[in-house]
Scaffold this active site. Structure first.
Site, PDB file in Angstrom:
ATOM      1  N   HIS A 276      39.217  19.421  44.208  1.00 39.06           N
ATOM      2  CA  HIS A 276      37.749  19.212  43.937  1.00 39.06           C
ATOM      3  C   HIS A 276      37.445  19.282  42.385  1.00 39.06           C
ATOM      4  O   HIS A 276      36.674  18.308  41.872  1.00 39.06           O
ATOM      5  CB  HIS A 276      37.017  20.364  44.673  1.00 39.06           C
TER       6      HIS A 276
ATOM      7  N   LYS B 254      33.498  20.715  61.438  1.00 36.49           N
ATOM      8  CA  LYS B 254      34.224  21.791  61.069  1.00 36.49           C
ATOM      9  C   LYS B 254      33.293  23.049  61.880  1.00 36.49           C
ATOM     10  O   LYS B 254      32.360  23.346  61.206  1.00 36.49           O
ATOM     11  CB  LYS B 254      34.611  22.066  59.762  1.00 36.49           C
TER      12      LYS B 254
ATOM     13  N   ARG C 211      42.669  11.164  48.438  1.00 34.19           N
ATOM     14  CA  ARG C 211      43.993  11.666  48.284  1.00 34.19           C
ATOM     15  C   ARG C 211      44.960  10.775  48.892  1.00 34.19           C
ATOM     16  O   ARG C 211      46.054  10.653  47.999  1.00 34.19           O
ATOM     17  CB  ARG C 211      43.942  13.239  48.948  1.00 34.19           C
TER      18      ARG C 211
ATOM     19  N   SER D 214      41.279  22.365  51.282  1.00 33.79           N
ATOM     20  CA  SER D 214      40.863  23.383  51.628  1.00 33.79           C
ATOM     21  C   SER D 214      41.298  24.108  52.726  1.00 33.79           C
ATOM     22  O   SER D 214      41.638  25.395  52.987  1.00 33.79           O
ATOM     23  CB  SER D 214      39.146  23.338  51.805  1.00 33.79           C
TER      24      SER D 214
HETATM   25  O1  PNS Z   1      34.482  18.363  52.196  1.00 39.39           O
HETATM   26  P1  PNS Z   1      34.221  17.604  53.468  1.00 39.39           P
HETATM   27  O2  PNS Z   1      34.235  18.392  54.822  1.00 39.39           O
HETATM   28  O3  PNS Z   1      35.137  16.590  53.831  1.00 39.39           O
HETATM   29  O4  PNS Z   1      32.917  17.084  53.290  1.00 39.39           O
HETATM   30  C1  PNS Z   1      32.188  16.244  54.427  1.00 39.39           C
HETATM   31  C2  PNS Z   1      30.706  16.161  54.021  1.00 39.39           C
HETATM   32  C3  PNS Z   1      30.115  17.393  53.980  1.00 39.39           C
HETATM   33  C4  PNS Z   1      30.259  15.394  52.887  1.00 39.39           C
HETATM   34  C5  PNS Z   1      29.914  15.355  55.352  1.00 39.39           C
HETATM   35  O5  PNS Z   1      30.166  16.138  56.554  1.00 39.39           O
HETATM   36  C6  PNS Z   1      28.585  15.236  55.105  1.00 39.39           C
HETATM   37  O6  PNS Z   1      27.894  14.386  54.551  1.00 39.39           O
HETATM   38  N1  PNS Z   1      27.829  16.076  55.865  1.00 39.39           N
HETATM   39  C7  PNS Z   1      26.203  16.255  55.616  1.00 39.39           C
HETATM   40  C8  PNS Z   1      25.468  15.645  57.147  1.00 39.39           C
HETATM   41  C9  PNS Z   1      25.719  14.309  56.971  1.00 39.39           C
HETATM   42  O7  PNS Z   1      25.146  13.432  55.996  1.00 39.39           O
HETATM   43  N2  PNS Z   1      26.335  13.631  57.960  1.00 39.39           N
HETATM   44  C10 PNS Z   1      26.520  12.227  58.116  1.00 39.39           C
HETATM   45  C11 PNS Z   1      27.946  11.734  57.713  1.00 39.39           C
HETATM   46  S1  PNS Z   1      28.581  10.106  57.800  1.00 39.39           S
END
Ligand code: PNS
Length: 159
Positions: free
Chosen positions: A16, A40, A90, A128
């Protein structure tokens, strides 16, 4: 341009941090935003702990700001007048989900673009979840996370 680097950061890793540093060289402002990932279900660190760890590890980069948003990424983008979303890639297995998110966010927002930074090869296997798993079995994860995060992990898992 003002960009957002969204994630769940549970915990923040060197992967990150590498994306954040590289984005900070390319864009005027980088807003690192902690959001909920609905796939998650549980987290090792609370929102507050993750925000504090992020603040500590990016504290030396003047154009990086840390935030938490309890909602959709595209609503955060609209409220803060963000110009683009940054994500790290990645490996090939990241691609499907990242493409789906980028397309959904672009479609639902009426045009927000997602820009991808290719992970540095030294960080491409760090995640993570891998850090959490190795740490939970007592393995040291010092090569994967910045010092303040390592201390928090040890505090949490060893006591
Ligand atoms: O680090 P991660 O878990 O890969 O991040 C994923 C994250 C938090 C960026 C994604 O789940 C997200 O944008 N969550 C906020 C809710 C949202 O906008 N959902 C629609 C995603 S298409």
């Amino acid at each position: 341009m003002k960009v957002v680097y969204p994630g769940s950061f549970d915990p923040p890793t060197y992967g990150h941090l590498d994306v954040i540093r590289r984005a900070s060289l390319l864009f005027e402002e980088v807003h690192v935003c902690l959001l909920h990932n609905s796939s998650k279900k549980s987290s090792l660190f609370s929102v507050e702990e993750r925000v504090n760890m992020l603040k500590e590890v990016v504290g030396d980069i003047p154009n990086v700001f840390v935030d938490f948003y309890d909602g959709l990424l595209i609503d955060y983008v609209k409220e803060r007048e963000i110009g683009a979303i940054i994500r790290g890639l990645r490996e090939i297995t990241d691609f499907g989900e990242e493409l789906r998110m980028a397309q959904a966010n672009r479609s639902f927002s009426g045009g927000i673009e997602t820009l991808f930074l290719a992970a540095d090869p030294t960080h491409s296997f760090i995640s993570s979840s891998m850090v959490r798993e190795f740490a939970s079995y007592g393995k040291t994860v010092e090569q994967f996370v910045p010092e303040p995060v390592l201390m928090k992990i040890e505090e949490k898992l060893i006591g």
